[in-house]
Design a protein around this motif. Structure first.
Motif, PDB file in Angstrom:
ATOM      1  N   UNK A   1      38.549  54.172  16.573  1.00  0.00           N
ATOM      2  CA  UNK A   1      38.326  55.370  17.390  1.00  0.00           C
ATOM      3  C   UNK A   1      37.731  56.525  16.618  1.00  0.00           C
ATOM      4  N   UNK A   2      37.247  56.280  15.432  1.00  0.00           N
ATOM      5  CA  UNK A   2      36.572  57.352  14.703  1.00  0.00           C
ATOM      6  C   UNK A   2      35.474  56.761  13.850  1.00  0.00           C
ATOM      7  N   UNK A   3      34.599  57.616  13.393  1.00  0.00           N
ATOM      8  CA  UNK A   3      33.455  57.108  12.671  1.00  0.00           C
ATOM      9  C   UNK A   3      33.793  56.841  11.218  1.00  0.00           C
ATOM     10  N   UNK A   4      33.182  55.800  10.675  1.00  0.00           N
ATOM     11  CA  UNK A   4      33.390  55.454   9.269  1.00  0.00           C
ATOM     12  C   UNK A   4      32.911  56.625   8.403  1.00  0.00           C
ATOM     13  N   UNK A   5      31.780  57.248   8.820  1.00  0.00           N
ATOM     14  CA  UNK A   5      31.239  58.378   8.057  1.00  0.00           C
ATOM     15  C   UNK A   5      32.285  59.485   7.931  1.00  0.00           C
ATOM     16  N   UNK A   6      32.983  59.758   9.087  1.00  0.00           N
ATOM     17  CA  UNK A   6      34.003  60.815   9.066  1.00  0.00           C
ATOM     18  C   UNK A   6      35.143  60.447   8.125  1.00  0.00           C
ATOM     19  N   UNK A   7      35.556  59.173   8.191  1.00  0.00           N
ATOM     20  CA  UNK A   7      36.669  58.741   7.341  1.00  0.00           C
ATOM     21  C   UNK A   7      36.311  58.903   5.868  1.00  0.00           C
TER      22      UNK A   7
ATOM     23  N   UNK B   1      34.110  60.957   4.645  1.00  0.00           N
ATOM     24  CA  UNK B   1      34.026  62.386   4.316  1.00  0.00           C
ATOM     25  C   UNK B   1      35.420  62.953   4.049  1.00  0.00           C
ATOM     26  N   UNK B   2      36.401  62.590   4.899  1.00  0.00           N
ATOM     27  CA  UNK B   2      37.768  63.092   4.716  1.00  0.00           C
ATOM     28  C   UNK B   2      38.350  62.575   3.400  1.00  0.00           C
ATOM     29  N   UNK B   3      38.112  61.264   3.118  1.00  0.00           N
ATOM     30  CA  UNK B   3      38.647  60.675   1.886  1.00  0.00           C
ATOM     31  C   UNK B   3      38.042  61.354   0.666  1.00  0.00           C
ATOM     32  N   UNK B   4      36.733  61.638   0.730  1.00  0.00           N
ATOM     33  CA  UNK B   4      36.057  62.284  -0.401  1.00  0.00           C
ATOM     34  C   UNK B   4      36.639  63.670  -0.633  1.00  0.00           C
ATOM     35  N   UNK B   5      36.860  64.412   0.471  1.00  0.00           N
ATOM     36  CA  UNK B   5      37.384  65.770   0.357  1.00  0.00           C
ATOM     37  C   UNK B   5      38.790  65.744  -0.253  1.00  0.00           C
ATOM     38  N   UNK B   6      39.594  64.784   0.232  1.00  0.00           N
ATOM     39  CA  UNK B   6      40.969  64.690  -0.243  1.00  0.00           C
ATOM     40  C   UNK B   6      41.015  64.374  -1.732  1.00  0.00           C
TER      41      UNK B   6
END
Ligand code: ATP
Length: 376
Positions: free
Chosen positions: A273-279, A281-286
């Motif tokens: 239910x979400x984009x791989x790109x978003x995931x 991006x969140x992982x990189x930020x974290x």
């Protein structure tokens, strides 16, 4: 322009579409977003004349009614459908599949030009014209299905979840191809669950929820609508006003991760239910933020726990030391005297072992002329 007004459909007593109104102009991409069972496929099937249920309302193409026409006649008028699951002929070559799309009279006249147009649009199909369709990848097969529909020289091309079962990379390629189709002046009506990528290429969109159109807007506005983000783009927050509307949709998405679904597998993005790109991006930020620091309360609780464990161990050591002081001293260790073995003399020495080998007996027999054997 394709215009749909007051379109309703029901399978027996079960209504699947209620008073739906949409329109699609040439050269625009319109996306229909909706959860499983909302009625998206029924809408496309009703427009293309293949809905098994009872259909009422109005569907027109350039003000000419398509209602009551056979599916062949609707293709002839210029509305083509790429059904869910593609429906290509796996044992035929790519070119044979494409040519089958040109069966309508309107397309037969311009078959050569249409084929050139499709092969130019999808260079991969041009390279693979002789390949048996079922040996192609999912994305390539989807291209064959779209190419075949385009061979009917449609004014309006409808696609039912074309990204189903495709990897994120192939999805991207597919949506780019659809953007090229629009450049040819063809109107594209797209039913999709991949909201992010479909809204990225679409001009307008509708939300179809529980058999009814509940919202209509430009693709850009829909993509920024918190309710759409929450229900279709996997965003966590916002949209308190729309929470009640979106909650069942999220529920249905969860149910849609199928254990025994006979349809092709959904892509990872559709399942989570979400984009791989978003995931990513969140992982990189974290990870850029570094390891998480515990709160002062958590640190204090942890050090208190450690201290109490140390206290227990120290108390045990002290007790053991006191007990050792009270115990009487152990007698000194005395070595055990083993009796010595008497020296061996000829009388006491055990008899030597004499090994006896038995000579094998060899018997030789000779054969007499009579055929009998006799010992030599
Ligand atoms: P999905 O995303 O899962 O394909 P959808 O939005 O395309 O869902 P439809 O396939 O249009 O939904 O189905 C809408 C409703 O109509 C569902 O409740 C479905 O069970 C019902 N339905 C669809 N086709 C038939 C049929 N041939 N006979 C009876 N009921 C049907």
């Amino acid at each position: 322009m394709l215009k749909v007004q007051n379109l309703s459909a029901a399978y027996g007593q079960h209504p699947s579409l209620n008073d739906v109104a949409i329109h699609v102009s040439g050269g625009e991409i319109v996306v229909i977003l909706g959860a499983n069972g909302a009625g998206k496929s029924t809408l496309l099937r009703a427009i293309s004349g293949i809905c098994e249920g009872k259909v009422s309302g109005e569907v027109t193409l350039n003000d000419e009614s398509l209602m009551g026409m056979s599916s062949d006649a609707i293709v002839e008028k210029g509305v083509a459908l790429v059904p869910e699951g593609r429906g290509i002929f796996g044992d035929l070559t790519v070119k044979e599949n494409l040519l089958l799309g040109a069966y309508s009279a309107r397309a037969r006249e311009t078959e050569r030009e249409n084929l050139d147009r499709v092969l130019t649009q999808f260079p991969k199909l041009s390279e693979r014209q002789g390949q048996i369709a079922r040996t192609m990848s999912g994305g390539e097969q989807q291209m064959v299905a779209i190419g075949r529909a385009m061979m009917s020289a449609p004014e309006i091309l409808m696609l039912d979840e074309p990204s189903l079962g495709l990897s994120p990379l192939l999805c991207k390629e597919l949506f780019q191809n659809l953007a090229h189709v629009r450049e040819l002046g063809i109107g594209v009506l797209l039913v999709e669950q991949n909201a992010k990528q479909s809204l990225a290429i679409a001009d307008r969109g509708y939300l179809l929820e529980n058999t009814r159109i509940t919202h209509e807007d430009t693709a850009a506005k829909l993509a920024n609508d918190p309710a759409v983000q929450k229900a279709y783009l996997g965003a966590g927050g916002g949209a308190t006003k729309a929470a009640s509307r979106t909650a069942p949709l999220v529920e249905v998405h969860r149910k849609a991760a199928p254990a025994a679904d006979p349809t092709p597998r959904r892509s990872a993005e559709q399942q989570i239910g979400t984009s791989i790109d978003d995931l990513v991006a969140v992982a990189t930020k974290t990870s850029a933020q570094g390891p998480r620091r515990p709160t002062p309360e958590a640190s204090a609780a942890a050090s208190q726990l450690a201290q109490s464990k140390v206290d227990v161990v120290l108390r045990d050591i002290e007790e053991a030391a006191k007990a050792a002081r009270r115990r009487p001293p152990r007698p000194a260790y005395q070595s055990v005297q083993r009796p010595k073995a008497p020296p061996q003399t000829a009388d006491t020495a055990p008899p030597p072992v004499i090994e006896i080998y038995k000579r094998p007996r060899v018997e030789v027999y000779r054969r007499r002329p009579s055929g009998q054997f006799e010992r030599d």
